[in-house]
Design an enzyme around this catalytic site. Structure first.
Site, PDB file in Angstrom:
ATOM      1  N   ASP A 163       1.359   6.598  11.528  1.00 38.86           N
ATOM      2  CA  ASP A 163       0.312   7.560  11.573  1.00 38.86           C
ATOM      3  C   ASP A 163      -0.350   7.123  10.430  1.00 38.86           C
ATOM      4  O   ASP A 163      -1.705   7.745  10.054  1.00 38.86           O
ATOM      5  CB  ASP A 163       0.643   8.923  11.520  1.00 38.86           C
ATOM      6  CG  ASP A 163       1.778   9.277  10.384  1.00 38.86           C
ATOM      7  OD1 ASP A 163       2.170   8.347   9.599  1.00 38.86           O
ATOM      8  OD2 ASP A 163       2.046  10.516  10.329  1.00 38.86           O
ATOM      9  N   TYR A 205       0.416  -1.284   2.600  1.00 37.49           N
ATOM     10  CA  TYR A 205       0.925  -1.078   3.620  1.00 37.49           C
ATOM     11  C   TYR A 205       0.224  -0.542   4.934  1.00 37.49           C
ATOM     12  O   TYR A 205       0.243  -1.260   5.969  1.00 37.49           O
ATOM     13  CB  TYR A 205       2.265  -0.183   3.489  1.00 37.49           C
ATOM     14  CG  TYR A 205       2.803   0.420   4.855  1.00 37.49           C
ATOM     15  CD1 TYR A 205       3.585  -0.638   5.397  1.00 37.49           C
ATOM     16  CD2 TYR A 205       2.929   1.698   5.239  1.00 37.49           C
ATOM     17  CE1 TYR A 205       4.221  -0.098   6.687  1.00 37.49           C
ATOM     18  CE2 TYR A 205       3.343   2.012   6.389  1.00 37.49           C
ATOM     19  CZ  TYR A 205       4.007   1.178   7.293  1.00 37.49           C
ATOM     20  OH  TYR A 205       4.710   1.544   8.569  1.00 37.49           O
ATOM     21  N   ALA A 219      -2.923  -0.513   5.391  1.00 37.79           N
ATOM     22  CA  ALA A 219      -3.922  -1.505   5.956  1.00 37.79           C
ATOM     23  C   ALA A 219      -3.568  -2.749   6.553  1.00 37.79           C
ATOM     24  O   ALA A 219      -4.063  -3.152   7.583  1.00 37.79           O
ATOM     25  CB  ALA A 219      -4.759  -2.179   4.529  1.00 37.79           C
ATOM     26  N   LYS A 270      -0.417  -2.583   8.486  1.00 39.37           N
ATOM     27  CA  LYS A 270      -0.477  -2.151   9.691  1.00 39.37           C
ATOM     28  C   LYS A 270      -1.783  -2.091  10.673  1.00 39.37           C
ATOM     29  O   LYS A 270      -1.647  -2.114  11.744  1.00 39.37           O
ATOM     30  CB  LYS A 270       0.399  -0.742   9.670  1.00 39.37           C
ATOM     31  CG  LYS A 270       1.648  -0.598   9.071  1.00 39.37           C
ATOM     32  CD  LYS A 270       2.910  -1.563  10.028  1.00 39.37           C
ATOM     33  CE  LYS A 270       3.005  -1.099  11.248  1.00 39.37           C
ATOM     34  NZ  LYS A 270       4.174  -1.800  12.009  1.00 39.37           N
TER      35      LYS A 270
HETATM   36  P1  NAD Z   1      12.544  -1.019   8.005  1.00 46.28           P
HETATM   37  O1  NAD Z   1      12.051  -1.824   6.742  1.00 46.28           O
HETATM   38  O2  NAD Z   1      13.783  -0.201   7.924  1.00 46.28           O
HETATM   39  O3  NAD Z   1      12.895  -2.405   8.959  1.00 46.28           O
HETATM   40  C1  NAD Z   1      12.012  -3.638   9.273  1.00 46.28           C
HETATM   41  C2  NAD Z   1      13.106  -4.796   9.849  1.00 46.28           C
HETATM   42  O4  NAD Z   1      12.205  -5.919  10.074  1.00 46.28           O
HETATM   43  C3  NAD Z   1      14.129  -5.155   9.028  1.00 46.28           C
HETATM   44  O5  NAD Z   1      15.390  -5.383   9.747  1.00 46.28           O
HETATM   45  C4  NAD Z   1      13.695  -6.395   8.400  1.00 46.28           C
HETATM   46  O6  NAD Z   1      14.719  -7.420   8.230  1.00 46.28           O
HETATM   47  C5  NAD Z   1      12.859  -6.909   9.525  1.00 46.28           C
HETATM   48  N1  NAD Z   1      11.811  -8.064   9.256  1.00 46.28           N
HETATM   49  C6  NAD Z   1      11.020  -7.751   8.132  1.00 46.28           C
HETATM   50  N2  NAD Z   1      10.047  -8.817   7.964  1.00 46.28           N
HETATM   51  C7  NAD Z   1      10.378  -9.593   9.028  1.00 46.28           C
HETATM   52  C8  NAD Z   1       9.924 -10.862   9.664  1.00 46.28           C
HETATM   53  N3  NAD Z   1       9.164 -11.629   9.005  1.00 46.28           N
HETATM   54  N4  NAD Z   1      10.666 -11.403  10.632  1.00 46.28           N
HETATM   55  C9  NAD Z   1      11.481 -10.705  11.428  1.00 46.28           C
HETATM   56  N5  NAD Z   1      12.083  -9.542  10.936  1.00 46.28           N
HETATM   57  C10 NAD Z   1      11.605  -9.197   9.913  1.00 46.28           C
HETATM   58  O7  NAD Z   1      11.421  -0.615   8.808  1.00 46.28           O
HETATM   59  P2  NAD Z   1      11.774   0.725   9.640  1.00 46.28           P
HETATM   60  O8  NAD Z   1      11.374   2.059   8.834  1.00 46.28           O
HETATM   61  O9  NAD Z   1      12.739   0.549  10.576  1.00 46.28           O
HETATM   62  O10 NAD Z   1      10.099   0.599  10.605  1.00 46.28           O
HETATM   63  C11 NAD Z   1      10.278  -0.116  11.770  1.00 46.28           C
HETATM   64  C12 NAD Z   1       8.683  -0.174  12.362  1.00 46.28           C
HETATM   65  O11 NAD Z   1       8.352   1.282  12.561  1.00 46.28           O
HETATM   66  C13 NAD Z   1       7.772  -0.931  11.266  1.00 46.28           C
HETATM   67  O12 NAD Z   1       6.701  -1.474  12.119  1.00 46.28           O
HETATM   68  C14 NAD Z   1       7.173   0.349  10.738  1.00 46.28           C
HETATM   69  O13 NAD Z   1       5.553   0.212  10.393  1.00 46.28           O
HETATM   70  C15 NAD Z   1       7.120   1.524  11.629  1.00 46.28           C
HETATM   71  N6  NAD Z   1       7.309   3.011  11.418  1.00 46.28           N
HETATM   72  C16 NAD Z   1       8.078   3.319  10.828  1.00 46.28           C
HETATM   73  C17 NAD Z   1       7.883   4.702  10.393  1.00 46.28           C
HETATM   74  C18 NAD Z   1       9.100   5.243   9.401  1.00 46.28           C
HETATM   75  O14 NAD Z   1       9.163   6.553   9.103  1.00 46.28           O
HETATM   76  N7  NAD Z   1      10.132   4.613   9.068  1.00 46.28           N
HETATM   77  C19 NAD Z   1       7.647   5.622  11.016  1.00 46.28           C
HETATM   78  C20 NAD Z   1       6.364   5.101  11.922  1.00 46.28           C
HETATM   79  C21 NAD Z   1       6.464   3.591  12.210  1.00 46.28           C
HETATM   80  O1  DAU Z   2       4.256   8.208   7.985  1.00 48.36           O
HETATM   81  C1  DAU Z   2       4.942   7.210   8.562  1.00 48.36           C
HETATM   82  C2  DAU Z   2       5.398   6.330   7.503  1.00 48.36           C
HETATM   83  O2  DAU Z   2       6.498   7.080   6.577  1.00 48.36           O
HETATM   84  C3  DAU Z   2       5.988   4.986   7.631  1.00 48.36           C
HETATM   85  O3  DAU Z   2       4.867   4.231   8.314  1.00 48.36           O
HETATM   86  C4  DAU Z   2       6.380   4.343   6.513  1.00 48.36           C
HETATM   87  O4  DAU Z   2       7.004   2.890   6.804  1.00 48.36           O
HETATM   88  C5  DAU Z   2       7.616   4.924   6.002  1.00 48.36           C
HETATM   89  O5  DAU Z   2       8.115   4.496   4.735  1.00 48.36           O
HETATM   90  C6  DAU Z   2       7.097   6.582   5.801  1.00 48.36           C
HETATM   91  O6  DAU Z   2       5.952   6.434   4.682  1.00 48.36           O
HETATM   92  P1  DAU Z   2       5.839   7.451   3.243  1.00 48.36           P
HETATM   93  O7  DAU Z   2       5.338   6.818   2.321  1.00 48.36           O
HETATM   94  O8  DAU Z   2       5.411   8.868   3.809  1.00 48.36           O
HETATM   95  O9  DAU Z   2       7.759   7.678   3.258  1.00 48.36           O
HETATM   96  P2  DAU Z   2       8.443   7.725   1.690  1.00 48.36           P
HETATM   97  O10 DAU Z   2       9.825   8.050   2.192  1.00 48.36           O
HETATM   98  O11 DAU Z   2       8.257   6.441   0.968  1.00 48.36           O
HETATM   99  O12 DAU Z   2       7.783   8.993   1.017  1.00 48.36           O
HETATM  100  C7  DAU Z   2       7.783  10.296   1.664  1.00 48.36           C
HETATM  101  C8  DAU Z   2       6.936  11.317   0.635  1.00 48.36           C
HETATM  102  O13 DAU Z   2       7.866  11.385  -0.506  1.00 48.36           O
HETATM  103  C9  DAU Z   2       5.880  10.487   0.153  1.00 48.36           C
HETATM  104  O14 DAU Z   2       4.804  11.510  -0.003  1.00 48.36           O
HETATM  105  C10 DAU Z   2       6.139  10.101  -1.363  1.00 48.36           C
HETATM  106  C11 DAU Z   2       7.227  11.042  -1.634  1.00 48.36           C
HETATM  107  N1  DAU Z   2       8.412  10.408  -2.338  1.00 48.36           N
HETATM  108  C12 DAU Z   2       8.817   9.307  -2.151  1.00 48.36           C
HETATM  109  C13 DAU Z   2       9.760   8.827  -3.042  1.00 48.36           C
HETATM  110  C14 DAU Z   2      10.693   7.331  -2.330  1.00 48.36           C
HETATM  111  C15 DAU Z   2       8.738  11.065  -3.621  1.00 48.36           C
HETATM  112  O15 DAU Z   2       8.073  12.225  -4.069  1.00 48.36           O
HETATM  113  N2  DAU Z   2       9.826  10.553  -4.484  1.00 48.36           N
HETATM  114  C16 DAU Z   2      10.314   9.297  -4.069  1.00 48.36           C
HETATM  115  O16 DAU Z   2      11.087   8.949  -4.727  1.00 48.36           O
END
Ligand code: NAD
Ligand code: DAU
Length: 360
Positions: free
Chosen positions: A133, A158, A160, A162
């Protein structure tokens, strides 16, 4: 069979585990095993012939092409990415490499493979791109939630990167007719979440007596979704989504960061009280804000509910309790991922942030 990229990461490993718990269709799991990839997440699949792990980089187009030719998948579910906003601020290059160039390299391999398929397989093939999102930018307090037609306005390297990958996927459908699907999901939480992200960082820092860092005023809002619900949504989009379409996925769970941290402290106070009888809230510390910090995300998930019948099964309360319990019972997993490289990241990200004193 299907190919999953990034299946050793947080969401990808939950997806692979859920997929194989719900059926027998094999998965080829392609992952580079960056700091975020952890085969330990998939330990329960050891010896399971339905899961084949391939250690590879999605930027390696020749290897991706060879994999597709060898395994003849009916679908690719593309999770692999650099995913942490703070890391993208400290080092954007890797985000462009994997998220933009890597998605391009994978799309090219997929296009060549798909073009040569027979008519039936060609129609049935799917390239499902997992996105975020964050591509829609930041909302004001009374703005309506993001829909699938909200204009893109990414604010961090990040988001940008995506956004760039989303545009490439869109173009491959529009130009070449490739049967793509894109999902844009809100913040996930749950088992196997790497403790650099807010929820697992707070749980693990609390339990080890460390500060609980709140960026800025802690009033930034995120929409939280339990990872199992995200996996179910992706399965549903893969099964019945209309090609070329985008589906927003969210939990209808908008929470300010400080409220999330307070809820976590209360859960921990009950499930694993501090030895001194005080609340974990005592460990809360305000630190310098994230540069360019998006104020609010919110997802309008009505399209996926209306068209595909998906909605989240977990509430924030049930999902968060399960998550805290998972971390309490998987302290060895936590210790394993908190390696030297992790400690270096903590120093890079938090060492330079001025703390503004503790407060409950
Ligand atoms: P993550 O960082 O936990 O995992 C990413 C995985 O991709 C890792 O296993 C890493 O080794 C692998 N990877 C990285 N670069 C690579 C490459 N060049 N080739 C092959 N593998 C590679 O990420 P996540 O939180 O599980 O997110 C997964 C997907 O979902 C991402 O595309 C992220 O943008 C999207 N997403 C995440 C969230 C969230 O809240 N975590 C929310 C919405 C969308
Ligand atoms: O919205 C989806 C995204 O959510 C995904 O695309 C990303 O991969 C995922 O990492 C996540 O991004 P955020 O930046 O929202 O998540 P993060 O857990 O890093 O931070 C959540 C919120 O908490 C954000 O407003 C920043 C804040 N934060 C984060 C950390 C790590 C803190 O206040 N303290 C912290 O130490």
């Amino acid at each position: 069979m299907i190919i999953v990229t990034g299946g050793a990461g947080f969401i990808g490993s939950n997806f692979v585990l859920d997929w194989l718990a719900g059926g027998d269709e094999p998965v080829v799991n392609v992952d580079k095993l960056t700091y975020a990839g952890n085969l330990g997440n998939l330990a329960s699949l050891e010896g399971d012939a339905r899961h084949l792990f391939v250690h590879a980089d999605i930027c390696d187009n020749a290897e991706m092409a060879a994999l597709l030719a060898r395994h003849q998948p009916r679908a690719i579910v593309h999770f692999a990415a650099e995913s942490h906003v703070d890391r993208s601020i400290h080092g954007p290059a890797e985000f462009i490499r994997t998220n933009v160039n890597g998605t391009f390299s994978l799309l090219e391999a997929a296009r060549h493979y798909w073009s040569a398929l027979g008519a039936q397989e060609k129609t049935a093939f799917r390239f499902l791109h997992v996105s975020t999102d964050e591509v829609y930018g930041s909302l004001g307090p009374t703005d309506p939630p993001f829909t699938e037609t909200t204009a893109y306005a990414p604010n961090s390297p990040y988001s940008a990167s995506k956004a760039g990958s989303d545009h490439l996927v869109r173009a491959y459908h529009h130009t070449y007719g490739m049967p793509t699907l894109t999902t844009n999901c809100s913040n996930n939480y749950g088992p196997y979440h790497f403790p650099e992200k807010l929820i697992p960082l707070i749980i693990t820092n609390a339990l080890s007596g460390k500060d609980l860092p709140i960026y800025g005023d802690g009033q930034q809002v995120r929409d939280w979704l339990y990872v199992g619900d995200h996996c179910a949504a992706i399965r549903r989009v893969l099964e019945a989504g209309r090609t070329g379409e985008v589906y927003n996925i969210g939990g209808w769970n908008e929470k300010a960061n400080l409220d999330v941290v307070h809820t976590l402290c209360e859960l921990l106070d009950t499930l694993s009280p501090r030895a001194d009888g005080k609340s974990y809230r005592e460990q809360i510390t305000y630190v310098t804000d994230r540069p360019g910090h998006d104020r609010r995300y919110a997802i309008d998930a009505r399209k996926i509910e209306r068209e595909l019948g998906w909605k989240p099964a977990e509430t924030f309360e049930t999902g968060l309790r399960k998550t805290v319990q998972w971390y309490l019972s998987h302290q060895e997993w936590v210790a394993n991922v908190q390696s030297g490289a992790y400690l270096k990241w903590v120093e890079t990200n938090y060492g330079q942030r001025a703390g503004a004193g503790a407060s409950a």
